[in-house]
Design a protein around this motif. Structure first.
Motif, short mmCIF file in Angstrom:
data_model
loop_
_atom_site.label_atom_id
_atom_site.label_comp_id
_atom_site.label_asym_id
_atom_site.label_seq_id
_atom_site.Cartn_x
_atom_site.Cartn_y
_atom_site.Cartn_z
N THR A 1 0.82 -1.23 0.00
CA THR A 1 0.00 0.00 0.00
C THR A 1 0.84 1.27 0.00
OG1 THR A 1 -0.15 -0.10 2.43
CG2 THR A 1 -1.93 -1.13 1.16
N GLY A 2 2.18 1.12 -0.12
CA GLY A 2 3.05 2.29 -0.17
C GLY A 2 3.19 3.01 1.16
N GLN A 3 3.03 2.26 2.27
CA GLN A 3 3.08 2.90 3.59
C GLN A 3 4.18 2.31 4.48
OE1 GLN A 3 -1.14 3.89 5.12
NE2 GLN A 3 -1.46 2.05 3.87
N ARG B 1 -9.01 -8.98 -0.60
CA ARG B 1 -9.31 -10.08 0.31
C ARG B 1 -9.42 -9.61 1.75
NH1 ARG B 1 -5.05 -12.67 3.08
NH2 ARG B 1 -2.98 -11.78 2.67
N HIS B 2 -8.76 -8.50 2.07
CA HIS B 2 -8.87 -7.98 3.44
C HIS B 2 -10.27 -7.44 3.69
CE1 HIS B 2 -4.67 -8.60 4.32
NE2 HIS B 2 -4.33 -7.97 3.21
N GLY B 3 -10.87 -6.85 2.67
CA GLY B 3 -12.25 -6.42 2.80
C GLY B 3 -13.20 -7.59 2.88
N GLU B 4 -12.92 -8.64 2.11
CA GLU B 4 -13.77 -9.83 2.14
C GLU B 4 -13.70 -10.52 3.50
OE1 GLU B 4 -12.19 -12.03 -1.09
OE2 GLU B 4 -13.29 -10.92 -2.63
N ARG B 5 -12.50 -10.58 4.08
CA ARG B 5 -12.37 -11.21 5.40
C ARG B 5 -13.05 -10.37 6.48
NH1 ARG B 5 -6.22 -13.28 6.16
NH2 ARG B 5 -7.18 -14.36 7.92
N TYR B 6 -13.06 -9.05 6.27
CA TYR B 6 -13.70 -8.17 7.24
C TYR B 6 -15.20 -8.47 7.35
CZ TYR B 6 -15.09 -3.90 9.67
OH TYR B 6 -15.60 -3.02 10.58
N LEU B 7 -15.80 -8.94 6.27
CA LEU B 7 -17.23 -9.24 6.29
C LEU B 7 -17.57 -10.32 7.32
CD1 LEU B 7 -18.02 -9.25 2.46
CD2 LEU B 7 -18.63 -7.49 4.14
N SER B 8 -16.61 -11.19 7.63
CA SER B 8 -16.86 -12.24 8.63
C SER B 8 -16.22 -11.91 9.97
CB SER B 8 -16.33 -13.59 8.11
OG SER B 8 -14.94 -13.51 7.86
N VAL C 1 -12.82 -1.95 -2.82
CA VAL C 1 -13.10 -1.71 -4.23
C VAL C 1 -12.44 -2.83 -5.04
CG1 VAL C 1 -12.78 -0.16 -6.18
CG2 VAL C 1 -13.21 0.78 -3.90
N ASP C 2 -13.20 -3.45 -5.90
CA ASP C 2 -12.68 -4.57 -6.68
C ASP C 2 -11.49 -4.12 -7.51
OD1 ASP C 2 -12.41 -7.03 -7.75
OD2 ASP C 2 -14.15 -6.94 -9.05
N GLY C 3 -10.37 -4.81 -7.30
CA GLY C 3 -9.16 -4.44 -8.01
C GLY C 3 -8.07 -5.45 -7.72
N ASP C 4 -7.10 -5.07 -6.91
CA ASP C 4 -5.99 -5.94 -6.55
C ASP C 4 -6.49 -7.06 -5.63
OD1 ASP C 4 -3.67 -7.00 -5.09
OD2 ASP C 4 -2.56 -5.39 -6.08
N ASP C 5 -6.32 -8.32 -6.05
CA ASP C 5 -6.81 -9.45 -5.26
C ASP C 5 -6.16 -9.53 -3.89
OD1 ASP C 5 -8.49 -10.18 -7.28
OD2 ASP C 5 -7.17 -11.73 -8.12
N ASP C 6 -4.88 -9.16 -3.79
CA ASP C 6 -4.18 -9.23 -2.51
C ASP C 6 -4.74 -8.24 -1.49
OD1 ASP C 6 -2.52 -11.24 -3.35
OD2 ASP C 6 -0.91 -9.89 -3.98
N LEU C 7 -5.34 -7.16 -1.97
CA LEU C 7 -5.89 -6.16 -1.07
C LEU C 7 -7.38 -6.35 -0.83
CD1 LEU C 7 -4.00 -2.96 -2.31
CD2 LEU C 7 -3.43 -4.47 -0.39
#
Length: 419
Positions: A288-290, A367-374, A359-365
């Motif tokens: 993420t450039g951080q 997935r963190h939003g997808e995991r947050y859903l659970s 936002v649908d884009g980089d799969d590596d990133l």
């Protein structure tokens, strides 16, 4: 097919170090290595990972590394936890049947070991260790909430059979299982905790209708079951009739330890697949450039500190319960620590990824939003966090129990719903 309960013969005099060395050599020859850049994509809601898990479990059995802490008379090795921990360390990097750990080994097989008949132990524990049987829990009900003792699935005695009618829900991996531990009401004339019986149910029996439950993250791992005049014999009863709460209590004890990560019956540790891998904060900050952002570094450091504390807490509580210095209910402590750490890590990952995590884009990133859903599942599995706090306050700290309006009242007279 009938098989003996005994696994391959082992050297019971070898040290932990010798055992670990033997396991390391065997793993290198017999188990597939995990490609760090392309780990297994284990979807617990799909059929294939369960077939693969059974196959890998059979390899462990044939190689003499299944059920390290289960007693020898039931197919295990009968070794102390230190041997399991040594195996866990040398098996990192190898593909193992991780999805069988919970609930099959750490909850169901452990409960059978503690509460079932000798015949049930000799039949089901070795079968699970061979990979022939997957075991699940059938506890929660559509109207039950967190009050497990308030189940209304009923088991009525008719002749020499028990006839089951009712429904269960949120049954983890039930679609892939062979047997389920099911709590049902057998006596309505006594208070709710006194009229329950635990049954071991073959899930391919006539009278069972099973449906998948689709979650917000797309997973269909959980199931609901409907029982319509399901017939069971006395050989399905685990423990004693009308004393199912004793079995359920032991089952919950194992569940809290398993969810928290403190069970000696887990075979291997680590992620089940790529979607379950621990968050690599160094890689995430770079992605993420951080990498040089003090704010992001602080967030990541806090999450890693909580992860390390949780791991130390698991070891402390396990040995404390084992040597008697901690109350057996202390597994609820690591259950809460697991939930808090789990949620903090998911919160942290999403805070670092920001919009890229949703936002649908980089799969590596993403997935963190997808995991947050659970995220909230950690506060529900193994009993809610609120229940775990009650257990700690009442059983460990000795605080007064909460008032229960239905205490001592025959369950048939307890008001339910809008009645």
């Amino acid at each position: 097919m009938t098989e003996t309960a005994s696994a391959p013969v082992h050297n019971t005099t070898e040290s932990v170090e010798e055992f670990a060395a033997r396991a390391k050599a065997w793993l290198a020859e017999n188990m597939p290595r995990i490609d760090p850049d392309n780990p297994p994509d284990t979807d617990r809601g799909a059929e294939e990972p369960w077939r693969r898990a059974r196959e890998l479990q059979r390899r462990l059995w044939d190689g003499g590394f299944a059920g390290i802490c289960f007693p020898r008379e039931y197919g295990g090795l009968g070794l102390p936890y230190e041997y399991q921990k040594a195996f866990n360390e040398v098996s990192r990097g190898y593909e193992l049947p991780m999805i069988l750990n919970t609930p099959t080994f750490t909850i169901c097989a452990a409960t059978i070991l503690d509460t079932a008949s000798e015949e049930q132990k000799r039949k089901h524990i070795p079968a699970a260790l061979r990979g022939d049987e997957v075991l699940v829990q059938l506890l929660s009900e559509p109207s039950g909430g967190s009050d497990l003792a308030g189940v209304i699935t009923r088991a009525d005695r008719r002749g020499d059979k028990w006839v089951i009618n009712g429904a269960k829900t949120w049954s983890t991996s039930a679609f892939a299982a062979d047997y389920g531990l099911m709590l049902a009401r057998t006596n309505w004339d006594v208070p709710k905790h006194e009229g329950l019986t635990m049954f071991l149910v073959p899930l391919n029996s006539p009278g069972i209708t099973m449906r998948r439950i689709k979650q917000v993250n797309g997973s269909v791992e959980f199931c609901e079951e409907f029982f319509d005049n399901l017939e069971l014999g006395d050989d399905a009863v685990v423990g004693e009739v009308d004393k199912g709460w004793e079995v359920a209590s032991r089952q919950l004890y194992h569940e809290r330890r398993a969810v928290g990560g403190g069970s000696e019956y887990a075979s291997g540790i680590g992620a089940e697949g790529k979607t379950d891998r621990p968050i690599d904060y160094v890689a995430l900050l770079e992605k993420t450039g951080q990498a040089d952002n003090p704010w992001a570094q602080q967030l990541a450091g806090r999450a890693l500190a909580h992860r390390m504390v949780r791991e130390q807490l698991i070891d402390h509580v396990y040995h404390g319960v084992l040597d008697g210095s901690l109350h057996p209910a202390s597994g609820s402590i690591i259950r809460i620590a697991h939930a808090e750490t789990h949620q903090l890590e998911f919160d942290t990952a999403l805070a670092i990824t920001g919009a890229s995590g949703v936002v649908d884009g980089d799969d590596d990133l993403i997935r963190h939003g997808e995991r947050y859903l659970s995220r909230q599942t950690a506060s529900l599995g193994g009993g809610t966090t609120e229940i775990a706090r009650n257990v700690i306050s009442e059983r460990i700290l000795g605080f007064p129990r909460e008032h229960a309006a239905d205490k001592g009242i025959p369950f048939k007279d307890v008001k339910r719903g809008r009645s």
